[in-house]
Write a protein that holds these residues in place. Structure first.
Motif, PDB file in Angstrom:
ATOM      1  N   ALA A   1       0.843  -1.193   0.000  1.00 53.14           N
ATOM      2  CA  ALA A   1       0.000   0.000   0.000  1.00 53.14           C
ATOM      3  C   ALA A   1       0.877   1.241   0.000  1.00 53.14           C
ATOM      4  O   ALA A   1       1.969   1.259   0.566  1.00 53.14           O
ATOM      5  N   LEU A   2       0.393   2.304  -0.629  1.00 51.39           N
ATOM      6  CA  LEU A   2       1.118   3.563  -0.699  1.00 51.39           C
ATOM      7  C   LEU A   2       0.742   4.453   0.480  1.00 51.39           C
ATOM      8  O   LEU A   2      -0.442   4.586   0.807  1.00 51.39           O
ATOM      9  N   LEU A   3       1.730   5.072   1.096  1.00 41.85           N
ATOM     10  CA  LEU A   3       1.512   6.014   2.190  1.00 41.85           C
ATOM     11  C   LEU A   3       2.044   7.376   1.777  1.00 41.85           C
ATOM     12  O   LEU A   3       3.239   7.544   1.523  1.00 41.85           O
ATOM     13  N   GLU A   4       1.143   8.358   1.703  1.00 40.80           N
ATOM     14  CA  GLU A   4       1.512   9.732   1.369  1.00 40.80           C
ATOM     15  C   GLU A   4       1.331  10.611   2.601  1.00 40.80           C
ATOM     16  O   GLU A   4       0.344  10.482   3.328  1.00 40.80           O
ATOM     17  N   VAL A   5       2.280  11.521   2.828  1.00 45.92           N
ATOM     18  CA  VAL A   5       2.257  12.388   4.001  1.00 45.92           C
ATOM     19  C   VAL A   5       2.291  13.844   3.550  1.00 45.92           C
ATOM     20  O   VAL A   5       3.123  14.222   2.709  1.00 45.92           O
ATOM     21  N   ILE A   6       1.420  14.661   4.115  1.00 45.10           N
ATOM     22  CA  ILE A   6       1.443  16.099   3.853  1.00 45.10           C
ATOM     23  C   ILE A   6       2.640  16.714   4.560  1.00 45.10           C
ATOM     24  O   ILE A   6       2.852  16.497   5.759  1.00 45.10           O
ATOM     25  N   CYS A   7       3.422  17.502   3.831  1.00 45.34           N
ATOM     26  CA  CYS A   7       4.582  18.186   4.399  1.00 45.34           C
ATOM     27  C   CYS A   7       4.527  19.672   4.059  1.00 45.34           C
ATOM     28  O   CYS A   7       4.035  20.065   2.997  1.00 45.34           O
TER      29      CYS A   7
ATOM     30  N   GLY B   1      10.389   7.800   8.170  1.00 44.14           N
ATOM     31  CA  GLY B   1       9.367   6.952   8.770  1.00 44.14           C
ATOM     32  C   GLY B   1       8.761   5.945   7.819  1.00 44.14           C
ATOM     33  O   GLY B   1       7.927   5.128   8.234  1.00 44.14           O
ATOM     34  N   GLY B   2       9.132   6.016   6.542  1.00 54.55           N
ATOM     35  CA  GLY B   2       8.631   5.026   5.588  1.00 54.55           C
ATOM     36  C   GLY B   2       7.564   5.527   4.639  1.00 54.55           C
ATOM     37  O   GLY B   2       6.910   4.718   3.967  1.00 54.55           O
ATOM     38  N   ALA B   3       7.374   6.843   4.551  1.00 54.64           N
ATOM     39  CA  ALA B   3       6.418   7.380   3.574  1.00 54.64           C
ATOM     40  C   ALA B   3       6.885   7.051   2.164  1.00 54.64           C
ATOM     41  O   ALA B   3       8.087   7.026   1.881  1.00 54.64           O
ATOM     42  N   ASP B   4       5.933   6.805   1.289  1.00 52.89           N
ATOM     43  CA  ASP B   4       6.250   6.527  -0.108  1.00 52.89           C
ATOM     44  C   ASP B   4       6.262   7.790  -0.952  1.00 52.89           C
ATOM     45  O   ASP B   4       6.904   7.823  -2.011  1.00 52.89           O
ATOM     46  N   ARG B   5       5.533   8.807  -0.498  1.00 50.80           N
ATOM     47  CA  ARG B   5       5.411  10.012  -1.302  1.00 50.80           C
ATOM     48  C   ARG B   5       5.054  11.183  -0.401  1.00 50.80           C
ATOM     49  O   ARG B   5       4.427  11.012   0.654  1.00 50.80           O
ATOM     50  N   ILE B   6       5.442  12.377  -0.837  1.00 50.16           N
ATOM     51  CA  ILE B   6       5.139  13.614  -0.125  1.00 50.16           C
ATOM     52  C   ILE B   6       4.117  14.420  -0.909  1.00 50.16           C
ATOM     53  O   ILE B   6       4.241  14.568  -2.132  1.00 50.16           O
ATOM     54  N   GLU B   7       3.105  14.934  -0.205  1.00 48.02           N
ATOM     55  CA  GLU B   7       2.299  16.016  -0.771  1.00 48.02           C
ATOM     56  C   GLU B   7       2.804  17.298  -0.134  1.00 48.02           C
ATOM     57  O   GLU B   7       2.710  17.482   1.084  1.00 48.02           O
TER      58      GLU B   7
ATOM     59  N   SER C   1       4.464   4.199  12.374  1.00 47.26           N
ATOM     60  CA  SER C   1       3.336   3.409  12.890  1.00 47.26           C
ATOM     61  C   SER C   1       2.312   3.148  11.791  1.00 47.26           C
ATOM     62  O   SER C   1       1.705   2.066  11.742  1.00 47.26           O
ATOM     63  N   TRP C   2       2.121   4.120  10.895  1.00 43.30           N
ATOM     64  CA  TRP C   2       1.218   3.923   9.762  1.00 43.30           C
ATOM     65  C   TRP C   2       1.840   2.982   8.730  1.00 43.30           C
ATOM     66  O   TRP C   2       1.149   2.133   8.164  1.00 43.30           O
ATOM     67  N   ARG C   3       3.137   3.129   8.511  1.00 45.18           N
ATOM     68  CA  ARG C   3       3.818   2.226   7.588  1.00 45.18           C
ATOM     69  C   ARG C   3       3.699   0.780   8.074  1.00 45.18           C
ATOM     70  O   ARG C   3       3.425  -0.138   7.290  1.00 45.18           O
ATOM     71  N   ASP C   4       3.894   0.576   9.366  1.00 47.97           N
ATOM     72  CA  ASP C   4       3.807  -0.773   9.919  1.00 47.97           C
ATOM     73  C   ASP C   4       2.392  -1.336   9.776  1.00 47.97           C
ATOM     74  O   ASP C   4       2.210  -2.525   9.474  1.00 47.97           O
ATOM     75  N   LEU C   5       1.378  -0.478   9.992  1.00 45.67           N
ATOM     76  CA  LEU C   5       0.000  -0.918   9.838  1.00 45.67           C
ATOM     77  C   LEU C   5      -0.267  -1.396   8.417  1.00 45.67           C
ATOM     78  O   LEU C   5      -0.837  -2.479   8.197  1.00 45.67           O
ATOM     79  N   LEU C   6       0.167  -0.621   7.442  1.00 48.39           N
ATOM     80  CA  LEU C   6      -0.064  -0.992   6.041  1.00 48.39           C
ATOM     81  C   LEU C   6       0.712  -2.243   5.666  1.00 48.39           C
ATOM     82  O   LEU C   6       0.213  -3.103   4.928  1.00 48.39           O
ATOM     83  N   ASP C   7       1.926  -2.348   6.177  1.00 44.64           N
ATOM     84  CA  ASP C   7       2.724  -3.538   5.862  1.00 44.64           C
ATOM     85  C   ASP C   7       2.123  -4.810   6.466  1.00 44.64           C
ATOM     86  O   ASP C   7       2.156  -5.881   5.862  1.00 44.64           O
ATOM     87  N   ARG C   8       1.544  -4.678   7.654  1.00 42.99           N
ATOM     88  CA  ARG C   8       0.883  -5.842   8.266  1.00 42.99           C
ATOM     89  C   ARG C   8      -0.326  -6.280   7.439  1.00 42.99           C
ATOM     90  O   ARG C   8      -0.566  -7.481   7.263  1.00 42.99           O
ATOM     91  N   LEU C   9      -1.076  -5.319   6.937  1.00 41.99           N
ATOM     92  CA  LEU C   9      -2.232  -5.665   6.125  1.00 41.99           C
ATOM     93  C   LEU C   9      -1.818  -6.340   4.818  1.00 41.99           C
ATOM     94  O   LEU C   9      -2.500  -7.239   4.313  1.00 41.99           O
ATOM     95  N   ALA C  10      -0.682  -5.896   4.281  1.00 41.22           N
ATOM     96  CA  ALA C  10      -0.188  -6.488   3.039  1.00 41.22           C
ATOM     97  C   ALA C  10       0.294  -7.906   3.265  1.00 41.22           C
ATOM     98  O   ALA C  10       0.389  -8.710   2.318  1.00 41.22           O
ATOM     99  N   GLY C  11       0.621  -8.213   4.540  1.00 43.97           N
ATOM    100  CA  GLY C  11       0.955  -9.568   4.945  1.00 43.97           C
ATOM    101  C   GLY C  11       2.221 -10.115   4.376  1.00 43.97           C
ATOM    102  O   GLY C  11       2.438 -11.307   4.331  1.00 43.97           O
TER     103      GLY C  11
END
Length: 228
Positions: A2-8, A20-26, A218-228
């Motif tokens: 899953a992709l994780l985007e963070v507002i900066c 922290g493991g964000a994939d992309r910045i907004e 913490s969000w990166r870990d959540l998404l990675d757990r869901l991806a299994g």
């Protein structure tokens, strides 16, 4: 994955988001009026600071109508973003009938291989028609949406229904706008694979605080757990 985007808001935020493991910045210049355009100088510093994609907000005013008096200004800004190497803009404009302002969007995304349509979609009176318009736009690979102008808490059922009903829509949805961790598993099961956070990446949810790498992780870990 899953992709994780963070507002900066600046390059310091971006460094922490990337750590922290964000994939992309907004990237936004300010969170006034829901987020306005960063300067080209700020974009250049941010692009130099991180090695993940950066998408700048292309929005000069509050609301979702394109101001014809600022057409040349926003076109110059869009061109500057492309020349600097942005991953693509984040934008969204509506017409007088609150449908997608297709003409303006096409003009501003000319030459862009990737770009995001932002939460203007949540303010359309006929969302089914708006989604049909978006599906026909070249280069669009993400639609930032909460499913409701009031945020994901109120739009979760709509997001799940849309994603479940149409794989093309599920591929475009980037859930964000009041997104909470407990929303994510439901969206993931419906086929959503892109998630967008702003204040949850900051201590006490404050925009006065810089992005915290541990909160992003913490969000990166959540998404990675869901991806299994």
């Amino acid at each position: 994955m899953a992709l994780l985007e963070v507002i900066c808001l600046h390059e310091h935020d971006a460094k922490r988001a990337a750590a922290g493991g964000a994939d992309r910045i907004e990237l936004v210049g300010t969170m006034d009026d829901g987020g306005l355009a960063p300067s080209p100088e700020l974009l250049a510093r941010t692009l130099s600071a991180v090695h993940i994609p950066v998408r700048p907000m292309l929005r000069l005013d509050g609301g979702f109508r394109a101001d014809p008096r600022r057409r040349d200004e926003i076109l110059r800004l869009a061109s500057a973003y492309r020349d600097l190497g942005a991953d693509g803009p984040v934008l969204g404009f509506l017409d007088e009938a609150t449908g997608v302002d297709v003409e303006t969007v096409i003009e501003l995304t000319e030459g862009c291989q990737r770009w995001t349509f932002h939460r203007a979609i949540d303010n359309c009176l006929e969302p089914d028609k708006a989604w049909a318009q978006l599906l026909g736009l070249h280069g669009l690979d993400q639609v930032l949406t909460a499913g409701s102008p009031r945020g994901v808490e109120h739009g979760l059922d709509d997001l799940i229904a849309r994603a479940s009903a149409d794989l093309r829509v599920a591929d475009l949805i980037m859930a964000g706008g009041g997104l909470r961790a407990e929303h994510v598993p439901w969206l993931y099961r419906a086929g959503v694979r892109a998630f967008h956070i702003g204040s949850p990446a900051r201590p006490q949810g404050s925009w006065k605080a810089w992005v915290d790498a541990d909160l992003v992780r913490s969000w990166r870990d959540l998404l990675d757990r869901l991806a299994g």
